[in-house]
Design an enzyme around this catalytic site. Structure first.
Site, PDB file in Angstrom:
ATOM      1  N   ASP A  48       0.824  -1.207   0.000  1.00  0.00           N
ATOM      2  CA  ASP A  48       0.000   0.000   0.000  1.00  0.00           C
ATOM      3  C   ASP A  48       0.860   1.260   0.000  1.00  0.00           C
ATOM      4  O   ASP A  48       2.031   1.234   0.398  1.00  0.00           O
ATOM      5  CB  ASP A  48      -0.886   0.040   1.248  1.00  0.00           C
ATOM      6  CG  ASP A  48      -2.080  -0.886   1.166  1.00  0.00           C
ATOM      7  OD1 ASP A  48      -2.179  -1.642   0.191  1.00  0.00           O
ATOM      8  OD2 ASP A  48      -2.906  -0.866   2.101  1.00  0.00           O
ATOM      9  N   HIS A 192       4.102  -2.046   3.199  1.00  0.00           N
ATOM     10  CA  HIS A 192       4.026  -0.669   2.698  1.00  0.00           C
ATOM     11  C   HIS A 192       5.348  -0.271   2.061  1.00  0.00           C
ATOM     12  O   HIS A 192       6.413  -0.436   2.673  1.00  0.00           O
ATOM     13  CB  HIS A 192       3.691   0.291   3.845  1.00  0.00           C
ATOM     14  CG  HIS A 192       2.359   0.017   4.476  1.00  0.00           C
ATOM     15  ND1 HIS A 192       2.161  -1.028   5.360  1.00  0.00           N
ATOM     16  CD2 HIS A 192       1.153   0.623   4.332  1.00  0.00           C
ATOM     17  CE1 HIS A 192       0.886  -1.043   5.741  1.00  0.00           C
ATOM     18  NE2 HIS A 192       0.259  -0.052   5.121  1.00  0.00           N
TER      19      HIS A 192
END
Length: 234
Positions: A48, A192
């Site tokens: 993400d 991430h």
């Protein structure tokens, strides 16, 4: 006057609960509207918040080294800023999904704003890849009263494992220990590749990449299979 202020405050809290908190709890607890992997013998690694000009290319190099295809939920404004990274993702066979145009919670977006964010991010991805966008994951996993209705043209993907890798305080050992335990077939791992969002540390992806390389190396030796979301049976 003080009673009126109290009443207005209670009303605002009640509206926020109805619009944001309760829909998120309901969707997350029941799984209503969320797409899940079915009887998969592989693991899906997802990322993400990117693309990030420093860390995402390093991540793509690492995935290429081990022959792994992953899935990226990208921020539309960063897609516009770094289109070459998105083109590389697509060319190397990774899945690219929506993570809003800016990294803002659905809790504070109106229905109009949410639809605009979805449309803008989809358009930005399409301009780079010439491919239809299939997947969506809202920032922080937050939903509002209209989220599922406005995102019904996408498969909404959450995660089975989340590691807190956006904080440097997690360190290498803590993150690595959690990763090495995440080998169950059918898992969806969330990491991430950008540390620029609210609450994240800028150096966090540096540590994530070090841990991920060890994890991929260990599982390559075990023959663990990894797949991109495009390959998943839903």
């Amino acid at each position: 006057m003080s009673n009126l202020i109290i009443i207005c405050f209670i009303l605002l809290i009640s509206l926020f609960l109805i619009y944001a908190i309760l829909p998120t709890i309901l969707i997350r607890v029941t799984g209503w509207g969320i797409t899940k992997m079915i009887h998969s013998s592989a693991i899906a690694i997802t990322f993400d918040d990117g693309p990030n000009p420093k860390y995402t290319p390093q991540l793509l190099d690492l995935l290429k080294k081990y022959g792994i295809k992953a899935s990226f939920f990208v921020v539309g404004s960063k897609v516009k800023a770094y289109p070459d990274i998105i083109k590389r993702m697509s060319e190397e066979g990774h899945t690219i999904g929506i993570h809003h145009y800016n990294h803002i919670s659905s809790w504070i977006l109106s229905p109009f704003q949410l639809k605009k964010y979805l449309d803008m991010t989809e358009q930005a991805i399409f301009e780079c890849t010439n491919q239809k966008v299939t997947f969506y994951r809202p920032p922080w996993g937050h939903f509002n009263l209209f989220s599922l209705m406005l995102s019904k043209r996408y498969k909404v993907i959450m995660w089975s494992h989340i590691f807190g890798d956006w904080k440097v305080s997690k360190g290498i050992n803590g993150l690595l220990d959690q990763l090495l335990q995440s080998t169950e077939p059918g898992s969806v791992l969330l990491l991430h590749d950008c540390g620029e969002t609210a609450g994240a540390d800028r150096l966090a992806p540096h540590y994530m990449l070090k841990c991920l390389e060890i994890y991929l190396r260990e599982n390559a030796n075990k023959g663990t299979k990894f797949i991109t979301l495009k390959e998943v049976n839903f």
